[in-house]
Enzyme design. Sequence first.
Site, PDB file in Angstrom:
ATOM      1  N   ARG A  65       0.842  -1.190   0.000  1.00 18.33           N
ATOM      2  CA  ARG A  65       0.000   0.000   0.000  1.00 18.33           C
ATOM      3  C   ARG A  65       0.879   1.242   0.000  1.00 18.33           C
ATOM      4  O   ARG A  65       1.948   1.279   0.625  1.00 18.33           O
ATOM      5  CB  ARG A  65      -0.882  -0.023   1.246  1.00 18.33           C
ATOM      6  CG  ARG A  65      -1.865   1.130   1.393  1.00 18.33           C
ATOM      7  CD  ARG A  65      -2.901   1.117   0.311  1.00 18.33           C
ATOM      8  NE  ARG A  65      -4.070   1.918   0.700  1.00 18.33           N
ATOM      9  CZ  ARG A  65      -4.876   2.476  -0.192  1.00 18.33           C
ATOM     10  NH1 ARG A  65      -4.626   2.366  -1.484  1.00 18.33           N
ATOM     11  NH2 ARG A  65      -5.949   3.154   0.200  1.00 18.33           N
ATOM     12  N   THR A 340      -8.955   0.669  -9.437  1.00 15.04           N
ATOM     13  CA  THR A 340      -8.329  -0.542  -8.932  1.00 15.04           C
ATOM     14  C   THR A 340      -8.521  -1.645  -9.954  1.00 15.04           C
ATOM     15  O   THR A 340      -9.415  -1.591 -10.779  1.00 15.04           O
ATOM     16  CB  THR A 340      -8.998  -0.917  -7.586  1.00 15.04           C
ATOM     17  OG1 THR A 340      -8.889   0.204  -6.708  1.00 15.04           O
ATOM     18  CG2 THR A 340      -8.374  -2.132  -6.953  1.00 15.04           C
ATOM     19  N   THR A 358      -3.909  -0.726  -7.295  1.00 20.47           N
ATOM     20  CA  THR A 358      -4.772   0.449  -7.433  1.00 20.47           C
ATOM     21  C   THR A 358      -3.990   1.727  -7.680  1.00 20.47           C
ATOM     22  O   THR A 358      -2.828   1.852  -7.282  1.00 20.47           O
ATOM     23  CB  THR A 358      -5.632   0.624  -6.166  1.00 20.47           C
ATOM     24  OG1 THR A 358      -6.530   1.712  -6.349  1.00 20.47           O
ATOM     25  CG2 THR A 358      -4.767   0.874  -4.948  1.00 20.47           C
ATOM     26  N   ASN A 360      -6.290   4.334  -7.169  1.00 22.83           N
ATOM     27  CA  ASN A 360      -7.440   4.959  -6.528  1.00 22.83           C
ATOM     28  C   ASN A 360      -8.421   5.445  -7.585  1.00 22.83           C
ATOM     29  O   ASN A 360      -9.300   4.705  -7.985  1.00 22.83           O
ATOM     30  CB  ASN A 360      -7.055   6.081  -5.561  1.00 22.83           C
ATOM     31  CG  ASN A 360      -8.192   6.413  -4.609  1.00 22.83           C
ATOM     32  OD1 ASN A 360      -8.987   5.536  -4.264  1.00 22.83           O
ATOM     33  ND2 ASN A 360      -8.296   7.648  -4.188  1.00 22.83           N
ATOM     34  N   ASP A 382      -7.806   8.629   0.212  1.00 24.99           N
ATOM     35  CA  ASP A 382      -8.316   7.543   1.056  1.00 24.99           C
ATOM     36  C   ASP A 382      -8.097   7.805   2.542  1.00 24.99           C
ATOM     37  O   ASP A 382      -8.607   7.071   3.386  1.00 24.99           O
ATOM     38  CB  ASP A 382      -7.672   6.210   0.663  1.00 24.99           C
ATOM     39  CG  ASP A 382      -8.451   5.508  -0.439  1.00 24.99           C
ATOM     40  OD1 ASP A 382      -9.572   5.944  -0.746  1.00 24.99           O
ATOM     41  OD2 ASP A 382      -7.939   4.520  -0.995  1.00 24.99           O
ATOM     42  N   SER A 411      -7.708   1.234   3.065  1.00 24.40           N
ATOM     43  CA  SER A 411      -8.102   0.745   1.747  1.00 24.40           C
ATOM     44  C   SER A 411      -9.357  -0.103   1.862  1.00 24.40           C
ATOM     45  O   SER A 411      -9.730  -0.554   2.947  1.00 24.40           O
ATOM     46  CB  SER A 411      -6.959  -0.094   1.148  1.00 24.40           C
ATOM     47  OG  SER A 411      -7.392  -0.783  -0.005  1.00 24.40           O
ATOM     48  N   SER A 412     -10.021  -0.319   0.725  1.00 19.46           N
ATOM     49  CA  SER A 412     -11.150  -1.257   0.664  1.00 19.46           C
ATOM     50  C   SER A 412     -10.781  -2.540  -0.071  1.00 19.46           C
ATOM     51  O   SER A 412     -11.617  -3.431  -0.218  1.00 19.46           O
ATOM     52  CB  SER A 412     -12.342  -0.600  -0.040  1.00 19.46           C
ATOM     53  OG  SER A 412     -12.848   0.478   0.708  1.00 19.46           O
ATOM     54  N   GLY A 432     -13.355  -1.325  -7.337  1.00 18.54           N
ATOM     55  CA  GLY A 432     -14.579  -0.572  -7.126  1.00 18.54           C
ATOM     56  C   GLY A 432     -14.661   0.111  -5.780  1.00 18.54           C
ATOM     57  O   GLY A 432     -15.755   0.391  -5.291  1.00 18.54           O
ATOM     58  N   GLY A 433     -13.512   0.384  -5.147  1.00 24.63           N
ATOM     59  CA  GLY A 433     -13.537   1.128  -3.902  1.00 24.63           C
ATOM     60  C   GLY A 433     -14.348   0.437  -2.824  1.00 24.63           C
ATOM     61  O   GLY A 433     -14.194  -0.759  -2.571  1.00 24.63           O
TER      62      GLY A 433
END
Length: 530
Positions: A65, A340, A358, A360, A382, A411-412, A432-433
């Site tokens: 990340r 992503t 990603t 973002n 984010d 993050s998702s 897709g967040g």
Amino acid sequence: MVVSGDSLASAAGVEILRRGGNAVDAAVAVGFVLAVTYPEAGNIGGGGFMLIRMSGGESTMIDFREKAPAAAARDMYLDAGGRPVPGKSLLGPLASGVPGTVDGLLTALREYGSLTREEVIGPALKLAQGGFAVSGSLARTIAEEIPRFSLFPATMKAFTRNGKPYRWGDTLRQGDLAATLRAIIDRGAEGFYAGDVASRIVAEMRRDGGIMTAGDLHDYASVERDPLRGTYRGYEILTAPPPSSGGIILLQILNSMERFDCRRMGWNSSASVHLFASACQRAFADRAAYLGDPDFVAVPVEGLIAKSYAARRIADFDSARAQRSTRIGSGVPEDGSHQTTHYCVADRFGNVVSVTITLNGLFGCKAVVDGAGFFLNNEMDDFTAKPGALNMYSLVGGVSNEIAGGKRMLSSMAPTIVVRDNRPFMVLGARGGSRIPTSIAQIICNVIDYGMTIQEAVDAPRVHHQWIPDTLLFERRALQADVVRNLVSMGYVLQEVEATARAQALMIDSGGGWYLGGADPRDDGYAIGY
């Protein structure tokens, strides 16, 4: 088998497998090819998570990340009145976190792969030098982004032809990116985080108001973390721990759903959608309250994913009426230790890899590093710019996710592996967040509860709820007309959307020896096996 959002990337991964490479080798190759052929999300200027399960059952997650630059400050995106400045955390180099993809992919290759950098990055280098045919979707997204690309001369130079968008079928060659890939092949991580490429990143920052320094790049390091482990109806679930919120949300949703007979309720019936939305509301409320970078804040992970906690959280579920999100707060767990893309790899040795990477937003912050040929991310969005403020995915955040220098933003992403009888059964993830974990949960339920094939499970239209905003999203054909009427009468606010998330998945039928691909038709997904 390889399933990804791009046919050229899937083909490159399968070729690595054919040549004797393992799933990690193929995953690294796919990641670098996506940086060439899928520039809107594939990247070396962003970050992600790689979940690995080796044939002997050992598993790990490589967290690459992005991190906030050291000079980042809690209020850096606020105006003098303490209000978030629209677009400041989204557009331009100031929106970029320190990229982690290159270090993460090379760490995976070094620790768990078997081939050389030349072998696994070679396919990407060839495509950058020789070019590839622009797909219809890439041509369309580039054309749509021209107004924002025009703010950055290097972006216009790299992704237009003298200011005109590429058309479907045109050949896109990326000489600057090829030179960057060559530097990574020759020098490893130093070819990106030091030397000419790093100097170009820093120059881009100085040119357009960014704060990332050579020291930030030099100090970046990916981290290996233990995957989250849960179960759903006897299947083991491996997924991403913090700083991703996706894995915790996924397990919380599944833990709540497991307490009910979903098969008897029926797929996307009023009852099952109501239950699913209620589970999502509670999970996202907890996300806002508790989740952040575990290197900076204490996250009660074990408490949040405990089945006893899910039982307490869903105990006030009213089967006849929707609960307003304003009446659903975070729980009290016991203390414990967009744009992503996702891809999945399974090799013949029994190793499987699930990777989400990603930038973002679509094409990240829209700025290409001049002379290096890649987009920078806009992951700083984010973070929580201000407690209670919404980010680009309308997610509300709390103090646990406030900006701090060197901190990883929440993050998702939720790369996931499902295990049955101690063998990999499903490998899946999505782009897709905030809609990523809810989509993965539905695919898992589609297979386990409703008996769908992996392609049927991915194809099936989906729904989404994330607590705030208090709206139940649904894809076209997801809900029958009577279900819509019933949900409205229960008190839901509904909104139809084109797509929630784009997922990629594969299934391994250990009994018959089949590898079954589930490529998402919402995306340019492509499954290739041999």
